[in-house]
Design a protein around this motif. Structure first.
Motif, mmCIF file in Angstrom:
data_model
loop_
_atom_site.group_PDB
_atom_site.id
_atom_site.type_symbol
_atom_site.label_atom_id
_atom_site.label_comp_id
_atom_site.label_asym_id
_atom_site.label_seq_id
_atom_site.Cartn_x
_atom_site.Cartn_y
_atom_site.Cartn_z
ATOM 1 N N UNK A 130 0.763 -0.967 0.035
ATOM 2 C CA UNK A 130 0.064 0.062 0.018
ATOM 3 C C UNK A 130 0.898 1.173 0.193
ATOM 4 N N UNK A 131 1.869 1.203 0.720
ATOM 5 C CA UNK A 131 2.887 2.284 0.785
ATOM 6 C C UNK A 131 3.422 2.899 -0.646
ATOM 7 N N UNK A 132 3.937 1.636 -1.588
ATOM 8 C CA UNK A 132 4.176 1.791 -2.838
ATOM 9 C C UNK A 132 3.183 2.166 -3.405
ATOM 10 N N UNK A 133 2.044 1.599 -3.624
ATOM 11 C CA UNK A 133 0.830 1.739 -4.743
ATOM 12 C C UNK A 133 0.130 2.930 -4.295
ATOM 13 N N UNK A 134 0.031 3.666 -3.014
ATOM 14 C CA UNK A 134 -0.807 4.585 -2.572
ATOM 15 C C UNK A 134 -2.347 4.887 -3.237
ATOM 16 N N UNK A 135 -3.036 3.558 -3.013
ATOM 17 C CA UNK A 135 -4.521 3.556 -3.596
ATOM 18 C C UNK A 135 -5.228 4.837 -2.725
ATOM 19 N N UNK A 136 -5.892 5.399 -3.642
ATOM 20 C CA UNK A 136 -6.683 6.536 -2.921
ATOM 21 C C UNK A 136 -7.956 6.086 -2.397
ATOM 22 N N UNK A 137 -8.293 4.755 -2.790
ATOM 23 C CA UNK A 137 -9.456 4.077 -2.291
ATOM 24 C C UNK A 137 -9.295 2.701 -2.361
ATOM 25 N N UNK A 138 -9.861 1.841 -1.081
ATOM 26 C CA UNK A 138 -9.762 0.613 -0.811
ATOM 27 C C UNK A 138 -11.307 0.228 -0.427
ATOM 28 N N UNK A 139 -11.601 -0.605 -1.426
ATOM 29 C CA UNK A 139 -13.050 -1.184 -1.202
ATOM 30 C C UNK A 139 -12.872 -2.442 -0.169
ATOM 31 N N UNK A 140 -13.668 -2.433 0.552
ATOM 32 C CA UNK A 140 -14.018 -3.614 1.538
ATOM 33 C C UNK A 140 -15.586 -4.032 1.603
ATOM 34 N N UNK A 141 -15.733 -5.158 1.749
ATOM 35 C CA UNK A 141 -17.134 -5.718 1.563
ATOM 36 C C UNK A 141 -18.023 -6.019 2.980
ATOM 37 N N UNK A 142 -18.581 -4.485 3.147
ATOM 38 C CA UNK A 142 -19.189 -4.245 4.314
ATOM 39 C C UNK A 142 -20.687 -3.659 4.363
ATOM 40 N N UNK A 143 -21.359 -4.174 3.321
ATOM 41 C CA UNK A 143 -22.693 -3.695 2.934
ATOM 42 C C UNK A 143 -23.767 -4.437 4.003
ATOM 43 N N UNK A 144 -24.520 -3.791 4.575
ATOM 44 C CA UNK A 144 -25.443 -4.219 5.628
ATOM 45 C C UNK A 144 -26.425 -4.924 4.968
ATOM 46 N N UNK A 145 -26.857 -5.093 3.774
ATOM 47 C CA UNK A 145 -28.120 -5.444 3.038
ATOM 48 C C UNK A 145 -27.664 -6.652 2.074
ATOM 49 N N UNK A 146 -26.586 -6.317 1.462
ATOM 50 C CA UNK A 146 -26.349 -7.140 0.262
ATOM 51 C C UNK A 146 -25.430 -8.221 0.649
ATOM 52 N N UNK A 147 -25.605 -9.619 0.480
ATOM 53 C CA UNK A 147 -24.795 -10.702 1.181
ATOM 54 C C UNK A 147 -23.357 -10.610 0.177
ATOM 55 N N UNK A 148 -23.546 -10.415 -0.939
ATOM 56 C CA UNK A 148 -22.401 -10.568 -2.025
ATOM 57 C C UNK A 148 -21.557 -9.425 -1.875
ATOM 58 N N UNK A 149 -22.098 -8.244 -1.157
ATOM 59 C CA UNK A 149 -21.157 -6.977 -0.863
ATOM 60 C C UNK A 149 -20.925 -7.030 0.688
ATOM 61 N N UNK A 150 -21.170 -7.838 1.302
ATOM 62 C CA UNK A 150 -21.144 -7.640 2.974
ATOM 63 C C UNK A 150 -20.667 -8.784 3.629
ATOM 64 N N UNK A 151 -19.606 -9.666 3.142
ATOM 65 C CA UNK A 151 -19.155 -10.834 3.466
ATOM 66 C C UNK A 151 -17.876 -10.545 4.538
ATOM 67 N N UNK A 152 -17.457 -9.376 4.695
ATOM 68 C CA UNK A 152 -16.423 -9.042 5.515
ATOM 69 C C UNK A 152 -16.719 -9.232 7.114
ATOM 70 N N UNK A 153 -16.407 -10.531 7.938
ATOM 71 C CA UNK A 153 -16.876 -10.355 9.129
ATOM 72 C C UNK A 153 -16.546 -9.274 10.090
ATOM 73 N N UNK A 154 -17.355 -9.038 11.214
ATOM 74 C CA UNK A 154 -17.125 -7.712 11.976
ATOM 75 C C UNK A 154 -15.579 -7.969 12.673
ATOM 76 N N UNK A 155 -15.225 -8.988 13.208
ATOM 77 C CA UNK A 155 -14.114 -9.221 13.723
ATOM 78 C C UNK A 155 -13.031 -9.023 12.783
ATOM 79 N N UNK A 156 -13.052 -9.574 11.775
ATOM 80 C CA UNK A 156 -11.992 -9.354 10.708
ATOM 81 C C UNK A 156 -11.878 -7.955 10.152
ATOM 82 N N UNK A 157 -13.021 -7.306 10.206
ATOM 83 C CA UNK A 157 -12.717 -5.809 9.809
ATOM 84 C C UNK A 157 -11.968 -5.134 10.973
ATOM 85 N N UNK A 158 -12.208 -5.501 12.209
ATOM 86 C CA UNK A 158 -11.212 -4.923 13.240
ATOM 87 C C UNK A 158 -9.770 -5.394 13.138
#
Length: 458
Positions: A130-158
């Protein structure tokens, strides 16, 4: 013992069934069982399709204006998207399994990275990239309603926040269409096998809804359900839901308004299937990382009856639901939301004096897969969130619905459910049936008997 008579009937007829050619339920179709390749060959196919799909991810990141996409999961707590990206011989995530995808990596770096690690090394590597690539945005799958966009578990997000550091937290974004489109996209090579799977599903239904399996007055709806389940297993396929068989004309059937709820009940009332019954199945097979979804209808002829004796009301009901299928398919315009398609279809349906319900969904990777939803049985005005997604091409859909029709021969309104899968044809820019659709009732025949007669019309 429940089902013993059915089992004996099947064993006696099995030699005939395996080679018999039955008339299909669509003109010109004679469904055959399709043999799957060896497990090793299946793995090669699956891995090839997965690599094709992974190659699309950088373009999808650019499409949705995201620089990077980070997925992380622990064993048995996988992100939903994991199953679309894993190797065929992976049965779960291992330790901590982490993926990073980049839209436009600098300095010739790879577009993707993967780790299977249970130490801090994964976070050290990630911070360096990340330090080399410097992405301006990093998507995480944290949607509260869409299963295919909300698969990141709460503990794993932490764990992710702690692992990569607070400096990157402000760059985390949610782009729900990334997960949806990756899972929804069906690469071209999958279609021939999906068509073979669909043909196999039809063949099992046609065998199950035949006199080879159903003995009127003895075989129950549950008997046929479990026969279907065993038949799937015998062909080395599996399924993603328990097959259901429902008697649409049985005594004590709920009103039309309550019937769709009863049909969704895996333990719908069981009783022997009788002459004169209109029967329905909801059925699917699974293999090669794909799932089918089909609903067909059959009619149990009275002894000695032929096609000419089928009540005209039943034939007209099937024609009506076929027309509703055409209406929905014609309104499925790429880019429209599921709710827009639903409203356009309902408006046209009512203008043609058709009563019924529409509840279509994406299929393929999952039985109820990623993509917009076109109605639900209990949501016929709009579906929140899922119905607001745009319809994508290069995917598969189940056109699932029912039409109501008054059958004068039974003096009642009967529900005619149908479900057939379609795929997007890039050449014709249209949705096409994966294998076909039911346009003729499946008929269960029995020889003429003196003690059973068809009832007089009501």
């Amino acid at each position: 013992m429940r089902g013993l008579g059915l089992l004996l009937t099947y064993l006696i007829n099995s030699a005939i069934v395996l080679t018999a050619v039955r008339a299909g339920t669509a003109p010109g179709k004679t469904s055959q069982f399709q043999t799957l390749p060896s497990l090793r060959e299946q793995a090669e196919l699956l891995d090839g399709w997965t690599e094709e799909r992974k190659a699309l991810i950088p373009g999808l990141l650019r499409k949705y204006g995201v620089d990077a996409w980070l997925m992380s999961q622990r064993e048995y707590a996988e992100d939903t998207v994991f199953w679309a990206l894993k190797e065929a011989t992976q049965f779960s995530a291992r330790r901590r399994t982490t993926h990073l995808f980049l839209a436009d990596p600098a300095d010739g770096a790879p577009t993707s990275y993967s780790w299977i690690e249970n130490t801090e090394a994964v976070w050290t590597d990630l911070r360096q990239i990340l330090a080399v690539q410097q992405p301006r945005s990093i998507a995480l799958n944290t949607h509260s309603e869409i299963a295919f966009s909300g698969g990141l578990h709460a503990g794993e997000l932490d764990a992710v926040v702690k692992g990569v550091g607070e400096e990157w937290k402000d760059r985390f974004v949610l782009e729900p269409m990334l997960g949806v489109e990756v899972v929804a996209t069906m690469v071209e090579g999958r279609l021939p096998w999906y068509q073979k799977m669909m043909e196999t599903a039809w063949a099992i239904i046609e065998e199950g809804f035949s006199e080879n399996i159903i003995v009127p007055g003895k075989s129950t709806s549950w008997d046929v359900e479990w026969w279907m389940r065993e038949r799937i297993q015998s062909l080395n396929y599996t399924t993603w839901f328990q097959p259901s068989v429902f008697i649409l004309t049985g005594e004590g059937i709920p009103t039309v308004e309550g019937l769709s709820v009863a049909m969704d009940d895996p333990r719908a009332p069981d009783r022997p299937i009788e002459h004169g019954d209109l029967i329905h199945t909801d059925f699917g097979v699974s293999a090669l990382g794909l799932n089918t979804d089909t609903q067909h209808i059959g009619y149990v002829l009275f002894p000695g009856e032929t096609e000419a004796d089928v009540p005209k009301g039943f034939l007209d009901g099937l024609k009506k639901v076929n027309r509703l299928q055409d209406i929905v398919k014609s309104n499925m315009k790429i880019g429209m939301t599921g709710n827009e398609i639903l409203q356009a279809s309902l408006k046209q349906m009512r203008s043609e004096d058709i009563e019924g319900k529409i509840y279509c969904h994406a299929t393929g990777e999952w039985g109820h897969s990623a993509g917009t939803v076109i109605g639900m049985t209990n949501l016929q005005k709009k579906v929140p969130v899922l119905g607001d997604l745009p319809l994508l091409k290069n995917t598969y859909y189940s056109i699932e619905l029912y039409a109501e029709h008054f059958v004068p021969e039974r003096n009642r309104t009967i529900m005619f459910p149908q479900e057939e899968d379609v795929y997007w044809n890039e050449t014709t820019n249209s949705w096409e049936w994966v294998y076909g659709r039911q346009e003729e009732l499946l008929l269960i025949r029995t020889p003429a008997r003196d003690d059973v007669e068809a009832p007089a019309e009501l």
